[in-house]
Design a protein around this motif. Structure first.
Motif, mmCIF file in Angstrom:
data_model
loop_
_atom_site.group_PDB
_atom_site.id
_atom_site.type_symbol
_atom_site.label_atom_id
_atom_site.label_comp_id
_atom_site.label_asym_id
_atom_site.label_seq_id
_atom_site.Cartn_x
_atom_site.Cartn_y
_atom_site.Cartn_z
ATOM 1 N N ASP A 9 10.799 15.246 1.251
ATOM 2 C CA ASP A 9 12.237 15.041 1.045
ATOM 3 C C ASP A 9 12.536 14.213 -0.194
ATOM 4 O OD1 ASP A 9 12.989 16.446 3.404
ATOM 5 O OD2 ASP A 9 12.270 14.720 4.560
ATOM 6 N N PHE A 10 11.501 13.761 -0.900
ATOM 7 C CA PHE A 10 11.712 12.957 -2.105
ATOM 8 C C PHE A 10 11.477 13.802 -3.355
ATOM 9 C CE2 PHE A 10 10.586 9.953 1.246
ATOM 10 C CZ PHE A 10 11.609 9.030 1.119
ATOM 11 N N THR A 11 12.385 13.676 -4.325
ATOM 12 C CA THR A 11 12.256 14.418 -5.581
ATOM 13 C C THR A 11 12.559 13.483 -6.748
ATOM 14 O OG1 THR A 11 14.563 15.099 -5.350
ATOM 15 C CG2 THR A 11 12.903 16.682 -4.628
ATOM 16 N N VAL A 12 11.885 13.713 -7.869
ATOM 17 C CA VAL A 12 12.065 12.855 -9.046
ATOM 18 C C VAL A 12 13.536 12.869 -9.482
ATOM 19 C CG1 VAL A 12 11.450 12.562 -11.487
ATOM 20 C CG2 VAL A 12 9.686 13.149 -9.803
ATOM 21 N N GLY A 13 14.056 11.702 -9.735
ATOM 22 C CA GLY A 13 15.444 11.573 -10.178
ATOM 23 C C GLY A 13 16.409 11.230 -9.042
ATOM 24 N N GLN A 14 15.947 11.418 -7.806
ATOM 25 C CA GLN A 14 16.769 11.104 -6.627
ATOM 26 C C GLN A 14 17.077 9.600 -6.591
ATOM 27 O OE1 GLN A 14 14.420 12.101 -3.249
ATOM 28 N NE2 GLN A 14 16.164 12.780 -2.001
ATOM 29 N N ARG A 15 18.327 9.266 -6.222
ATOM 30 C CA ARG A 15 18.703 7.855 -6.154
ATOM 31 C C ARG A 15 19.194 7.499 -4.751
ATOM 32 N NH1 ARG A 15 19.598 5.014 -10.893
ATOM 33 N NH2 ARG A 15 21.075 3.732 -9.761
ATOM 34 N N PHE A 16 18.873 6.281 -4.331
ATOM 35 C CA PHE A 16 19.320 5.794 -3.028
ATOM 36 C C PHE A 16 20.076 4.489 -3.212
ATOM 37 C CE2 PHE A 16 15.532 8.301 -2.263
ATOM 38 C CZ PHE A 16 15.921 9.112 -1.212
ATOM 39 N N LEU A 101 24.314 -9.082 -4.115
ATOM 40 C CA LEU A 101 23.328 -8.291 -4.862
ATOM 41 C C LEU A 101 23.396 -6.829 -4.434
ATOM 42 C CD1 LEU A 101 20.310 -10.753 -4.651
ATOM 43 C CD2 LEU A 101 22.034 -10.551 -6.481
ATOM 44 N N LYS A 102 23.628 -5.962 -5.409
ATOM 45 C CA LYS A 102 23.633 -4.520 -5.149
ATOM 46 C C LYS A 102 22.233 -3.983 -5.405
ATOM 47 C CE LYS A 102 26.811 -3.606 -8.252
ATOM 48 N NZ LYS A 102 27.749 -2.816 -9.078
ATOM 49 N N MET A 103 21.695 -3.276 -4.431
ATOM 50 C CA MET A 103 20.316 -2.805 -4.542
ATOM 51 C C MET A 103 20.289 -1.278 -4.555
ATOM 52 S SD MET A 103 18.281 -5.721 -2.814
ATOM 53 C CE MET A 103 18.923 -7.345 -2.376
ATOM 54 N N SER A 104 19.394 -0.729 -5.372
ATOM 55 C CA SER A 104 19.262 0.726 -5.405
ATOM 56 C C SER A 104 17.828 1.115 -5.736
ATOM 57 C CB SER A 104 20.216 1.332 -6.428
ATOM 58 O OG SER A 104 19.890 0.872 -7.720
ATOM 59 N N ALA A 105 17.500 2.369 -5.437
ATOM 60 C CA ALA A 105 16.153 2.899 -5.664
ATOM 61 C C ALA A 105 16.268 4.229 -6.385
ATOM 62 C CB ALA A 105 15.444 3.103 -4.325
ATOM 63 N N GLU A 106 15.325 4.488 -7.305
ATOM 64 C CA GLU A 106 15.252 5.797 -7.955
ATOM 65 C C GLU A 106 13.813 6.293 -7.891
ATOM 66 O OE1 GLU A 106 16.780 6.035 -11.960
ATOM 67 O OE2 GLU A 106 16.058 8.101 -12.184
ATOM 68 N N ILE A 121 2.386 10.127 -2.108
ATOM 69 C CA ILE A 121 2.853 8.855 -2.678
ATOM 70 C C ILE A 121 4.142 9.101 -3.450
ATOM 71 C CG2 ILE A 121 2.393 7.275 -4.584
ATOM 72 C CD1 ILE A 121 -0.080 6.502 -3.477
ATOM 73 N N VAL A 122 5.123 8.293 -3.193
ATOM 74 C CA VAL A 122 6.387 8.335 -3.927
ATOM 75 C C VAL A 122 6.503 7.039 -4.717
ATOM 76 C CG1 VAL A 122 8.905 8.519 -3.756
ATOM 77 C CG2 VAL A 122 7.440 9.728 -2.098
ATOM 78 N N ARG A 123 6.712 7.171 -6.037
ATOM 79 C CA ARG A 123 6.852 5.977 -6.866
ATOM 80 C C ARG A 123 8.347 5.738 -7.118
ATOM 81 N NH1 ARG A 123 3.831 2.574 -9.905
ATOM 82 N NH2 ARG A 123 1.952 3.619 -9.162
ATOM 83 N N PHE A 124 8.789 4.517 -6.856
ATOM 84 C CA PHE A 124 10.200 4.156 -7.003
ATOM 85 C C PHE A 124 10.369 3.103 -8.097
ATOM 86 C CE2 PHE A 124 9.835 5.346 -2.499
ATOM 87 C CZ PHE A 124 10.990 6.075 -2.261
ATOM 88 N N VAL A 125 11.534 3.125 -8.755
ATOM 89 C CA VAL A 125 12.009 1.945 -9.494
ATOM 90 C C VAL A 125 13.198 1.402 -8.718
ATOM 91 C CG1 VAL A 125 13.116 1.070 -11.569
ATOM 92 C CG2 VAL A 125 11.238 2.669 -11.759
ATOM 93 N N PHE A 126 13.105 0.123 -8.339
ATOM 94 C CA PHE A 126 14.202 -0.542 -7.645
ATOM 95 C C PHE A 126 14.961 -1.405 -8.635
ATOM 96 C CE2 PHE A 126 10.793 0.079 -4.529
ATOM 97 C CZ PHE A 126 11.477 0.853 -3.614
#
Lengths: 152, 152
Positions: A9-16, A101-106, A121-126
């Motif tokens: 369910d995870f794809t590159v560019g997806q944001r949470f 603090l507003k938090m997000s993940a990409e 493995i899913v790599r995120f930038v928070f």
């Protein structure tokens, strides 16, 4: 209704959007007393005398707050099985009492783990930012998830 | 008598013993409840059903325990002014109730900060190991210290 997410369910560019965390002086001091008792994390007075310019949260506390938002907003409704490690944490500006603090993940990468069938493995930038969008912290973190076929 | 350390007191290859931390189930669960409430950090039962094979500390908790040992063993008697960030945290094996974690630091780089006169950056590799020397975690972290001339 919340969605239960597997690796697929995870794809590159997806944001949470991981929501917002209101920081209090009491929390800052309680964390610091237990884990990072440097003076600038324990009192406004000592903070003013330091490079931080006032009471500021331990960077590890800021990361822990992010982890909680990440659990509540994503991981607890997923096939997450853990993480091998972390890269590139950058503490950009001090976290103060009263900050919201507003938090997000990409998602920046996804790959199946050849060494462990059924896991990926899913790599995120928070990113953590204040209400005025000034950045507070960024972090790269790889997280392992079960694949849909085997995790059901 | 303990030594108060400035930037000039750190040299590449220098090692610091940061002592030992005894981990309890109560601490593991208390940290997880607040910051990382994934099931395998909250109960032995859920841990057994997970890849971790039993109750295991949140990786962020392990890092926080290291930070406390680092404060007590080095930073509180130094001109430390903070850290810009962290690189390469590797969680190698799970931390269990009853573990006695041996913590140590090694200096791998030192440099004066040209952008901020009177400050220098010391880069450390931290290692956490069990009593039997199996590695639990490694971490690279740059920490800023005041120089002797200006910090007196």
């Amino acid at each position: 209704m919340s969605t239960f997410r597997h690796f697929e369910d995870f794809t590159v560019g997806q944001r949470f959007d991981l929501g917002e965390k209101h920081v209090t002086a009491e929390e800052i001091i309680a964390f610091a007393r237990e884990f990072d008792p440097q003076p600038f994390h324990l009192s406004e007075e000592a903070g003013k005398q330091s490079m931080l310019g006032g009471l500021a949260a331990s960077g590890w506390h800021t990361i822990a707050m992010l982890m909680r938002q990440l659990c509540d907003g994503l991981l607890l409704a997923s096939s997450c099985v853990g993480s091998p490690g972390v890269d590139k944490v950058r503490w950009i500006s001090p976290v103060r009492p009263g900050d919201r603090l507003k938090m997000s993940a990409e998602v920046i990468d996804t790959r199946i783990l050849k060494s462990r069938p059924g896991l990926g493995i899913v790599r995120f930038v928070f990113t953590i930012a204040r209400a005025d969008d000034t950045q507070v912290m960024t972090q790269e973190n790889a997280i392992m998830f079960g694949c849909r076929e085997t995790a059901a």
